[in-house]
Scaffold this active site. Structure first.
Site, PDB file in Angstrom:
ATOM      1  N   CYS A   1      -4.205 -27.787  -5.216  1.00 28.05           N
ATOM      2  CA  CYS A   1      -4.685 -26.464  -5.616  1.00 28.05           C
ATOM      3  C   CYS A   1      -4.769 -26.334  -7.127  1.00 28.05           C
ATOM      4  O   CYS A   1      -5.297 -25.348  -7.642  1.00 28.05           O
ATOM      5  CB  CYS A   1      -3.779 -25.382  -5.044  1.00 28.05           C
ATOM      6  SG  CYS A   1      -3.507 -25.627  -3.296  1.00 28.05           S
TER       7      CYS A   1
ATOM      8  N   HIS B   1      -8.475 -18.283  -0.834  1.00 25.10           N
ATOM      9  CA  HIS B   1      -8.095 -19.398  -1.706  1.00 25.10           C
ATOM     10  C   HIS B   1      -8.727 -20.709  -1.234  1.00 25.10           C
ATOM     11  O   HIS B   1      -8.105 -21.496  -0.540  1.00 25.10           O
ATOM     12  CB  HIS B   1      -6.551 -19.485  -1.707  1.00 25.10           C
ATOM     13  CG  HIS B   1      -5.987 -20.706  -2.336  1.00 25.10           C
ATOM     14  ND1 HIS B   1      -6.465 -21.242  -3.514  1.00 25.10           N
ATOM     15  CD2 HIS B   1      -4.962 -21.513  -1.966  1.00 25.10           C
ATOM     16  CE1 HIS B   1      -5.756 -22.319  -3.821  1.00 25.10           C
ATOM     17  NE2 HIS B   1      -4.844 -22.516  -2.894  1.00 25.10           N
TER      18      HIS B   1
ATOM     19  N   CYS C   1       0.241 -22.969  -8.724  1.00 22.12           N
ATOM     20  CA  CYS C   1       1.075 -23.954  -8.034  1.00 22.12           C
ATOM     21  C   CYS C   1       0.187 -24.827  -7.167  1.00 22.12           C
ATOM     22  O   CYS C   1      -0.900 -24.418  -6.771  1.00 22.12           O
ATOM     23  CB  CYS C   1       2.113 -23.239  -7.181  1.00 22.12           C
ATOM     24  SG  CYS C   1       1.376 -22.154  -5.939  1.00 22.12           S
TER      25      CYS C   1
END
Lengths: 271, 428
Positions: B91, B383, B413
């Site tokens: 990510c 996301h 993160c």
């Protein structure tokens, strides 16, 4: 009636008396763009999935009306055996999938050809009343007769004779079936070697409009929204085949050429 | 070598984010990335332009998508003479692409570039069963009929079951949500505060859309004009009714589908350049990239949680730039889970943790929560893993520009126990 049904009807009705003149019929229909269909078309032809209609996409929106018109008894040439020899598309601007489109189709310019008779199926597409897209599909009926025409015939796009290919395509045996599924053009010559043989082809042949779309997709990102794509179909592209694409920038546009070692399949200009 | 200069953030573009198997179910990573680059090119007049570099990436990636970003450039309206490469860091991918582009600009190696990311959970790669793959590889390498026969003897009926990508850590076997639930319990992050953070994210994103904030950041795609995950009428009360989905074996499970991000499809891109390049091309400069820091933790055998690496990255970033955690006008902390954001903030406030684990004399302290994710974040937008960094960089740059000054902190993160952080400051 489904397109397959129209083909059958046309095949059965191919024998017998026909009109000698073009019907004055104009077929009209509203054609909302189905995004799942647009995505499937983009996949089969090699375009990116997006909101802007590929230049060649409206042809498949208009195609069912073309078939409806050509399958009728009032149409002077029998639908089975008609060969798509040329296709000229002009887009005035980009068309978004969300726009409401109306299609009108009519036939014109039935005329003699050295090998038979030719006719143009003209499709006009309007978005909210504004003309945005125009397609002229020229079909040849071998052995048929029609009066001579004194109208000017624009010269065919010339091929690219020299230079290396920009891409080699491995066109597999299922290409005709996949394009048939997204275009509705279920003419048996595209579907299977056996059905193609029945119409005199050694194997199934690719749809000319698939070849035209796939060649155009190779220029994705490098074409203007308002453009004319003039395509001449030469020898049939037998499936499966290995063919080569050649492109050459000319002015603001392009010349395109698709051929195998043995035969020229397509020449086109994008301007 | 020229002096180091600060890369300018000129603007961004993204497509609305869609929930998995929703509006973008038929779109591939290549389709979405190409559309996003084209949208950026259209917004900034870059059709036919040769840029210094495009760096992009995807987390869930088909093997056929080798050099995905380069292929997207070739299909876009950008000049085919624009080089591109792929980068992948879970990510953190999207933000790391911005670091990569900004650093080359800072060093004068390029004058302009695009940082991009894309992900699809709808068109995810499904691979051959590994046993079947090995048989096929052996068959491919076999030179005699006997060897081929021997290879085929390895075929088993069970090999028909393909490998489907799992949202699980390779070394722990736990999903991200399960990891986050452990961290949430460790920091005693309550259910109520998680739901409040989630509701605020939806509220802020909806308000930002309503005031037109995203008009020059988002281009509609496949009929979607806003993020499909957005629930403008979300509230902590409504979210409180949802059942926990992660950490259900824990004593007090708190993490629900409402305070966790859903699987999402989408893409984003950010245009960066030198100030000179922006001026030459009459383009605005919204913000500058000040600095960035990446960190990693041992989430496998160590004591740190999977998504806690930014806790370590930010103090290093602050120290190097002579800043405190309170010296920011905006905080963009990626909401992988509401509990991740809250655990991160709690860690920075905890004297024992900061002393023992971060090796600092004093905690970083609390932040002004009214400056956190002010136009919503991943809980509301969704996301698409690699697209989140670009979404946040462009969003923060615009916030700073609107604010006519100030500084912002980005913290993202990532799986694998990593975290990427960045400081942006408004352009003078």
């Amino acid at each position: 009636m489904s397109l397959a049904g129209l083909y059958v009807k046309a095949a059965v009705g191919a024998v017998g008396p026909r009109s000698r003149e073009l019907p004055s019929t104009e077929l009209m229909r509203s054609v909302p763009v189905d995004r799942a269909h647009l995505a499937a078309y983009a996949r089969v032809c090699g375009f990116a999935v997006g909101d802007v209609l590929p230049l060649t996409y409206p042809h498949v929106l208009a195609f069912p009306l073309q078939v409806e018109l050509m399958a009728s008894r009032a149409f002077p040439l029998p639908l089975p055996g008609l060969v798509h020899v040329r296709n000229t598309i002009t887009a005035r601007r980009r068309i978004d999938a969300a726009e409401e489109l109306d299609v009108r189709v009519h036939a014109e310019r039935l005329r003699a050809h050295p090998k038979g008779a030719q006719v143009d199926l003209v499709a006009e597409i309007a978005a909210g009343g504004e003309p945005v897209w125009h397609g002229r599909s020229t079909y040849l009926a071998r052995g048929a007769s029609a009066p001579d025409s004194d109208k000017f015939e624009p010269p065919l796009p010339s091929g690219i004779e020299d230079g290396p290919a920009v891409a080699t395509w491995l066109v597999d045996a299922g290409t005709g079936r996949r394009y048939a599924a997204v275009s509705g053009d279920v003419n048996p010559i595209h579907l299977h070697p056996l059905t193609a043989k029945a119409f005199g082809f050694p194997r199934a042949i690719a749809h000319g409009m698939w070849t035209a779309a796939h060649a155009l997709a190779a220029l994705q990102g490098r074409t203007a929204d308002a453009a004319t794509y003039d395509v001449a179909f030469a020898k049939p592209l037998l499936l499966p085949s290995i063919v080569e694409l050649r492109t050459r920038p000319v002015g603001d546009g392009w010349h395109l050429d698709v051929r195998s070692r043995k035969a020229q399949h397509l020449t086109a200009t994008l301007s | 070598m020229p002096n180091v200069r600060k890369a300018a953030v000129i603007g961004g573009n993204r497509i609305p984010f869609a929930r998995a198997n929703g509006a973008y179910a038929t779109a591939s990573n290549l389709d979405m990335l190409t559309a996003t680059l084209d949208g950026l090119a259209a917004r900034f007049g870059l059709a036919g332009a040769t840029l210094g570099e495009v760096v992009g990436g995807a987390v869930l990636k088909h093997s056929r998508d080798r050099d995905l970003t380069r292929e997207a450039v070739l299909g876009s309206t950008l000049s085919p003479r624009t080089p591109a490469y792929d980068l992948q860091q879970a990510c953190g991918t999207g933000l790391q692409t911005a670091v990569a582009v900004a650093n080359k600009i800072a060093l004068g190696q390029i004058e302009s570039g695009i940082a991009a990311g894309v992900d699809t959970a709808s068109d995810a790669p499904v691979a051959l069963n590994d046993g079947l793959r090995r048989v096929l590889m052996e068959l491919n390498g076999a030179k005699t009929p006997l060897a081929r026969l021997k290879a085929l003897r390895g075929l088993r009926p069970g090999q028909i079951v393909p490998e489907i990508p799992r949202n699980a850590e390779p070394r722990t076997g736990l999903s991200m949500g399960e990891h986050a639930a452990i961290t949430a319990q460790e920091w005693q992050v309550g259910r109520e505060e998680q739901d409040e953070l989630a509701a605020a994210s939806h509220r802020n994103l909806a308000a930002a859309y309503d005031r037109g904030f995203f008009d020059d950041l988002v281009t509609p795609y496949l009929g979607l004009t806003r993020d499909a995950n957005l629930r403008p009428d979300s509230s902590a009360e409504k979210l409180a009714k949802l059942k926990p989905v992660f950490g259900k074996d824990l004593e007090h499970p708190t993490m629900t589908a409402g305070n966790s991000t859903p699987l999402t499809d989408g893409a984003s891109a950010v245009l960066l350049g030198s100030d000179e390049w922006a001026a030459q091309n009459r383009l605005p400069v919204l913000a500058h990239v000040v600095d960035a820091q990446t960190a990693a933790v041992d989430h496998v055998h160590g004591r740190d949680g999977l998504l806690t690496a930014p806790v370590y990255a930010v103090p290093v970033l602050l120290e190097r730039n002579g800043l405190t955690l309170q010296d920011f006008d905006f905080y963009e902390i990626h909401e992988a889970f509401a509990s991740t954001v809250l655990a991160t903030l709690k860690a920075w406030e905890d004297p024992a943790f900061t002393k023992e684990r971060l090796g600092l004399d004093a905690p970083l302290g609390a932040i002004d929560r009214s400056r956190l994710n002010v136009v919503g974040s991943s809980l509301a937008t969704g996301h698409p893993f690699a697209a989140t960094g670009g979404r946040i960089v462009a969003t923060l740059a615009k916030l700073l520009h609107e604010n006519k000054g100030g500084r912002g902190l980005i913290s993202i993160c990532a799986a694998g126990g990593q975290g990427v952080t960045m400081i942006l400051e408004a352009a003078a």
